[in-house]
Scaffold this motif. Structure first.
Motif, short mmCIF file in Angstrom:
data_model
loop_
_atom_site.label_atom_id
_atom_site.label_comp_id
_atom_site.label_asym_id
_atom_site.label_seq_id
_atom_site.Cartn_x
_atom_site.Cartn_y
_atom_site.Cartn_z
N HIS A 129 6.40 -0.38 -4.60
CA HIS A 129 5.17 -1.00 -4.08
C HIS A 129 4.60 -2.11 -4.96
O HIS A 129 3.54 -2.64 -4.67
CB HIS A 129 4.09 0.06 -3.81
N ASN A 163 0.85 -1.19 0.00
CA ASN A 163 0.00 0.00 0.00
C ASN A 163 0.89 1.25 0.00
O ASN A 163 1.62 1.49 0.96
CB ASN A 163 -0.89 -0.04 1.26
N ASP A 168 0.26 4.14 0.64
CA ASP A 168 -0.01 5.07 1.74
C ASP A 168 0.71 4.66 3.03
O ASP A 168 0.81 5.45 3.97
CB ASP A 168 -1.52 5.14 2.04
N ASP A 169 1.17 3.42 3.07
CA ASP A 169 1.92 3.00 4.25
C ASP A 169 3.30 3.64 4.22
O ASP A 169 3.92 3.73 3.17
CB ASP A 169 2.08 1.47 4.27
N ASN A 170 3.74 4.08 5.37
CA ASN A 170 5.08 4.64 5.44
C ASN A 170 6.05 3.58 5.93
O ASN A 170 6.03 3.22 7.09
CB ASN A 170 5.11 5.83 6.41
#
Ligand SMILES: O=C(O)CCC(=O)C(=O)O
Ligand SMILES: [Fe+2]
Length: 173
Positions: A117, A33, A35-37
């Motif tokens: 990703h 994802n 959006d995951d850091n």
């Protein structure tokens, strides 16, 4: 190494009734994802040395596989189309007195660039000696490997026992 040494300890490659830990693994690293850091150097497969004789590794073009050099640098094993990467494993290293080094390697998360990703696929064929094979250096051990090999107590290592010890050390549940 005397001719026939390797084949005499890998009878299982031609005779499937002989027990061995030789295995082929298909590894699918799922899509991440965006959006995951992920922290810097986040990994998908922790650093390790393979356990047996020799590994044949096929990877797609995503990247992330890294190998540690003798001076401690992680370098990328950049994917090459249609290439099979050969990796010496721990028992091969012991067998050859450290001349065929079992390099530490890992798979890092790619967080930047075109492949960031993306899912990743690798196909890994681990060749191990027959379970009943006892492995001992066939040439004098390299001086810089002597301390590292102390864990083997200067004794032949049984391939099955080695596999079980590695499994116990790497599995928590
Ligand atoms: O997925 C990869 O490229 C490497 C996997 C690996 O090193 C292993 O399964 O032992
Ligand atoms: Fe590996």
């Amino acid at each position: 190494m005397q001719e026939g040494t390797l084949t005499s300890k890998h009878r299982s490659l031609g005779d499937h009734s002989i027990k061995t830990q030789t295995v082929m693994r298909s590894l699918y690293y799922y899509t991440l994802n965006p959006d995951d850091n992920f922290p810097e150097n986040a990994i998908r497969c922790g650093e390790h040395r393979d356990w047996g004789t020799i590994t044949f590794l096929i990877q797609d073009m995503i990247g992330g596989l890294e190998v540690k050099t003798t001076d401690g640098q992680w370098i990328s094993a950049v994917p090459i189309e249609n290439a099979i990467l050969l990796n010496s494993e721990q028992l091969m290293e012991y067998w050859t007195g450290g001349h065929f080094r079992a390099a530490l390697h890992r798979v890092k998360i790619i967080t930047e660039g075109r492949e960031a990703h993306n899912p990743r696929q690798s196909l890994v064929y681990f060749i191990s000696p027959d379970g009943d094979a006892n492995i001992f250096p066939v040439v004098p051990t390299l001086p810089e490997k002597e301390v590292y090999f102390r864990k083997f107590n200067n004794r032949p290592v049984n391939a099955y026992d080695h596999f079980q010890r590695q499994l116990e050390a790497s599995t928590q549940y």
